[in-house]
Design a protein around this motif. Structure first.
Motif, PDB file in Angstrom:
ATOM      1  N   LEU A   1      42.037   1.831  45.943  1.00 44.13           N
ATOM      2  CA  LEU A   1      42.915   2.476  46.935  1.00 44.13           C
ATOM      3  C   LEU A   1      42.193   2.970  48.192  1.00 44.13           C
ATOM      4  CD1 LEU A   1      45.167   4.415  44.400  1.00 44.13           C
ATOM      5  CD2 LEU A   1      45.913   2.576  45.926  1.00 44.13           C
ATOM      6  N   HIS A   2      40.866   2.763  48.277  1.00 38.45           N
ATOM      7  CA  HIS A   2      40.120   3.439  49.352  1.00 38.45           C
ATOM      8  C   HIS A   2      40.500   2.984  50.766  1.00 38.45           C
ATOM      9  CE1 HIS A   2      37.479  -0.096  49.503  1.00 38.45           C
ATOM     10  NE2 HIS A   2      37.059   0.367  50.658  1.00 38.45           N
ATOM     11  N   ASP A   3      41.009   1.749  50.907  1.00 33.81           N
ATOM     12  CA  ASP A   3      41.381   1.275  52.251  1.00 33.81           C
ATOM     13  C   ASP A   3      42.889   1.036  52.380  1.00 33.81           C
ATOM     14  OD1 ASP A   3      38.995   1.303  53.692  1.00 33.81           O
ATOM     15  OD2 ASP A   3      38.384  -0.690  53.010  1.00 33.81           O
ATOM     16  N   ILE A   4      43.668   1.693  51.553  1.00 34.34           N
ATOM     17  CA  ILE A   4      45.107   1.406  51.528  1.00 34.34           C
ATOM     18  C   ILE A   4      45.773   1.788  52.859  1.00 34.34           C
ATOM     19  CG2 ILE A   4      45.893   3.598  50.438  1.00 34.34           C
ATOM     20  CD1 ILE A   4      47.121   0.079  49.444  1.00 34.34           C
TER      21      ILE A   4
ATOM     22  N   TRP B   1      40.381  -9.159  49.494  1.00 34.05           N
ATOM     23  CA  TRP B   1      39.114  -9.619  48.903  1.00 34.05           C
ATOM     24  C   TRP B   1      37.974  -8.652  49.160  1.00 34.05           C
ATOM     25  CZ3 TRP B   1      39.977 -12.471  45.055  1.00 34.05           C
ATOM     26  CH2 TRP B   1      41.064 -13.342  45.050  1.00 34.05           C
ATOM     27  N   HIS B   2      38.078  -7.844  50.225  1.00 33.36           N
ATOM     28  CA  HIS B   2      37.120  -6.730  50.392  1.00 33.36           C
ATOM     29  C   HIS B   2      37.325  -5.737  49.242  1.00 33.36           C
ATOM     30  CE1 HIS B   2      35.088  -3.162  51.835  1.00 33.36           C
ATOM     31  NE2 HIS B   2      36.238  -2.521  51.994  1.00 33.36           N
ATOM     32  N   ILE B   3      38.572  -5.401  48.986  1.00 33.09           N
ATOM     33  CA  ILE B   3      38.873  -4.460  47.900  1.00 33.09           C
ATOM     34  C   ILE B   3      38.374  -5.018  46.565  1.00 33.09           C
ATOM     35  CG2 ILE B   3      40.727  -3.198  46.696  1.00 33.09           C
ATOM     36  CD1 ILE B   3      40.383  -2.547  49.766  1.00 33.09           C
TER      37      ILE B   3
ATOM     38  N   ALA C   1      29.404   1.135  46.831  1.00 38.31           N
ATOM     39  CA  ALA C   1      29.997  -0.201  46.683  1.00 38.31           C
ATOM     40  C   ALA C   1      30.640  -0.632  47.997  1.00 38.31           C
ATOM     41  CB  ALA C   1      31.028  -0.201  45.553  1.00 38.31           C
ATOM     42  N   ASP C   2      31.338   0.289  48.646  1.00 43.35           N
ATOM     43  CA  ASP C   2      31.993  -0.009  49.927  1.00 43.35           C
ATOM     44  C   ASP C   2      30.938  -0.337  50.987  1.00 43.35           C
ATOM     45  OD1 ASP C   2      34.186  -0.230  51.660  1.00 43.35           O
ATOM     46  OD2 ASP C   2      34.076   1.878  52.248  1.00 43.35           O
ATOM     47  N   ARG C   3      29.876   0.421  50.995  1.00 38.89           N
ATOM     48  CA  ARG C   3      28.837   0.214  52.005  1.00 38.89           C
ATOM     49  C   ARG C   3      28.035  -1.056  51.766  1.00 38.89           C
ATOM     50  NH1 ARG C   3      27.093   6.386  53.633  1.00 38.89           N
ATOM     51  NH2 ARG C   3      29.045   6.733  54.770  1.00 38.89           N
TER      52      ARG C   3
HETATM   53 NI    NI Z   1      36.280  -0.453  52.437  1.00 35.06          NI
END
Ligand code: NI
Ligand code: ADP
Length: 218
Positions: A58-61, A29-31, A124-126
């Motif tokens: 894919l940034h936190d895969i 859900w973060h992704i 977006a991640d931040r």
């Molecule tokens: Ni992240």
């Protein structure tokens, strides 16, 4: 040939299967939130949305924090998934470059991304690290790592290297000073700067109440 939309759908499903139920705040859900936010910010900018969406997904895969600080694992895993789904090489290289450069690695460590697509996904991640969701994720991470909520005898540290940052074992409240409150001024795009403002104010109010309650004042 799969359309770009189909490729995104299939990869999203794969990521969901892998990260479903993860307990440190880096779950599916973060992704999902980063993906939606990256679409929102990306539309305001003139970006390659295929790159933006693939990178968000894919940034936190395989996050470097969970691989002893090795920041080559994430891009490797991402690259494998992308080639298995027939994504062109130039796009794979771009996505992997962003993944390897976008992470926060300490207050005093530069984490600049080169391309606009990277700036959009990093924002977006931040944004998902701040505000009400940021508060929730931060305590989830602290609990996951067995940290204290707060200990007034341990002061925050402005880490100057990624090694020092990853080794940090301070109480969870310190993370607000070591990272979260710094993010507002490190956003790349105008859209993210605007959204970060409100989320930042909320965190400040949250911390203010936290310390007042700590002393039994309110
Ligand atoms: Ni992240
Ligand atoms: P980013 O995705 O911004 O590069 P991370 O994956 O390191 O950074 O962090 C995502 C979130 O995980 C943080 O915003 C925070 O909620 C939580 N987190 C990471 N490191 C810590 C920490 N040392 N203490 C508490 N929470 C943390």
């Amino acid at each position: 040939m799969m359309s770009n939309q189909d490729t995104i759908k299939v990869i999203a499903e794969k990521v969901r299967q892998k990260l479903d139920g993860e307990g440190s705040g880096h779950d599916w859900w973060h992704i999902y939130r980063v993906w939606k936010m990256a679409q929102h910010i990306g539309k305001e900018e003139n970006t390659d949305m295929f790159v933006v969406e693939l990178t968000a997904l894919l940034h936190d895969i395989a996050d470097w924090k969970f691989h002893n600080g090795d920041d080559t694992v994430g891009p490797k895993v991402a690259s494998k998934i992308l080639s298995e789904h027939g994504v062109p090489e130039n796009i794979i290289v771009h996505v992997c470059e962003i993944i390897s450069t976008m992470a926060f690695k300490g207050a005093g460590v530069k984490s600049e991304v080169r391309t606009l697509e990277g700036k959009v996904v990093q924002d977006a991640d931040r944004l998902d690290a701040v505000g009400a969701i940021g508060v929730a994720r931060t305590f989830a991470y602290g609990g996951h790592k067995g940290r204290e909520i707060y200990n007034p005898e341990q002061k925050p540290v402005m880490h100057q290297t990624k090694e020092a940052y990853i080794k940090g074992e301070g109480p969870t409240i310190n993370h607000f000073y070591e990272k979260l409150l710094l993010l507002k001024d490190r956003m790349n795009t105008e859209t993210a700067k605007r959204l970060a403002e409100g989320r930042h104010q909320f965190m400040k109010e949250y911390l203010d109440r936290f310390f007042q309650e700590w002393e039994g004042n309110i």
